[in-house]
Design an enzyme around this catalytic site. Sequence first.
Site, mmCIF file in Angstrom:
data_model
loop_
_atom_site.group_PDB
_atom_site.id
_atom_site.type_symbol
_atom_site.label_atom_id
_atom_site.label_comp_id
_atom_site.label_asym_id
_atom_site.label_seq_id
_atom_site.Cartn_x
_atom_site.Cartn_y
_atom_site.Cartn_z
ATOM 1 N N ALA A 226 0.795 -1.136 0.006
ATOM 2 C CA ALA A 226 0.054 0.129 0.187
ATOM 3 C C ALA A 226 0.893 1.365 -0.010
ATOM 4 O O ALA A 226 2.070 1.176 0.036
ATOM 5 C CB ALA A 226 -0.973 -0.025 1.171
ATOM 6 N N LYS A 227 0.398 2.266 -0.501
ATOM 7 C CA LYS A 227 1.028 3.702 -0.338
ATOM 8 C C LYS A 227 -0.101 4.833 -0.155
ATOM 9 O O LYS A 227 -1.184 4.835 -0.656
ATOM 10 C CB LYS A 227 2.050 3.917 -1.426
ATOM 11 C CG LYS A 227 2.954 4.863 -1.120
ATOM 12 C CD LYS A 227 3.969 4.332 -0.152
ATOM 13 C CE LYS A 227 5.406 5.214 -0.026
ATOM 14 N NZ LYS A 227 6.369 4.335 0.562
ATOM 15 N N GLY A 228 0.443 5.732 0.789
ATOM 16 C CA GLY A 228 -0.567 7.009 0.894
ATOM 17 C C GLY A 228 0.028 8.171 0.811
ATOM 18 O O GLY A 228 1.324 8.217 1.071
#
Length: 451
Positions: free
Chosen positions: A140-142
């Site tokens: 994931a990444k944000g």
Amino acid sequence: MLPILRSLNAPSVARSVLGSAAVSCRGITAPPGALPESNEMEDLQTNVFVKEALEHLKIRPSLAKSIIHPDRMFTVHIPLQMDSGEVNLYTAYRVQHNNTRGPFKGGLIFHPDVDLQSMQSLASLNTWKTAFMDVPFGGAKGGVAVDPKTLSEREAQKLTRKLTHALSPVLGSMTDIPASDIGTDERHMAWMFDQYSKIHGYTPGVVTGKPYWLHGSYGRDNAGGRGIAICTREFLKRILHRKLEGTTFVIQGFGKLGSWAAQFLHDGGGKVIAVSSAESAVYNPDGLDITALRAHVAQHGSLCGFEKGVEVPNDSSFLETECDVLVPAAVAGTVDAQAVPKLKCLAIVEAGNGAVTPEADMLLRQRAIPVLPDLLSNGGSLVVSFFEWTQNVQNFRWEEEEINRKLDQYMVAAFDQMMRVHVDSGTTLRISAYMVALQRIATAAENRGEA
């Protein structure tokens, strides 16, 4: 006004999740054209290497396609009252790429250039990295499109808490676990942990990179740099057939990652002859005193004025400094096709995520300059994040010696697996690493009956 959470590729899922949440958020269907076209997703930089690795594996096309594409993507619009009384609107993203092997895992970035496509690329990279390093997570990444230098501490805390509040229905210690990243640090993770726990109860494992005294882990602060030094040691021994002692290094980027890498390489007998930061660069052909340099930066906030070295330009010419090993430890894409013909190094350790572009990678192969890929060299922080999460789940703390020993074991084991595939397949180290990652994900998917 509450932030708005938008699911870009699974609006019905977002509505069902958010509708039962303890906070009032709205799941909104993406407007026409908001979903990435199939070829757009497949052309992301990280997937250039994925597609090449797939050519060497017997993975069904339908399964391969499902692995490449993200599971869910969220956009959050956050109104924030500034200290001046003015209200600014910030846009944030969270991309949950793949959780076949475990909960989504990926950092939270505060940077003005954050956009959805960059988060997609970095989220997919985390999927491959977690699989390659053999930790039980997905990718994931944000991030928030904001310059953190423009925020007061109160504004940064309020922005972090509002973002956590908005994303809380899709975060969790067994769901999606953010971590500190570019523009964020242990303060942001402490705020996220506190805000999430106010909604869902005590949950220290919801984020990693927390302060040591607030359920953090020994070794987390320097894990990225230590991991670089460990795998560089193996790289030199098994690919370049030389020792760390006396090997010259040029390190681009002297933040937490680059400075700790420089320190551990220096401590191991390596000769770091040049380092750069966003503001300046310093050079000493006899080797920099890294301990003194780090103390100088801690006191003055810059490399400028360091008496035991000469200031040199920190532009693209810095990469042309002659050395044995070049270590790009800054932002993505710094080693591009234009830079490769001018390089004067024997090898590259890709410490920063995506530091070498696909075009540059092909040219480096032609020049026979081996690259230790980011999937491994940037894996130290991820591994110790896994250790932090494990300690949180167990409600137990490991000693620093145990953390460092286990990190060394994980880094060497990953290098061993990459080398086995490299020797058997004849592919580059990078493609071998991707082959390991993809095969692990595909095997997990097949066993779970997902395809």
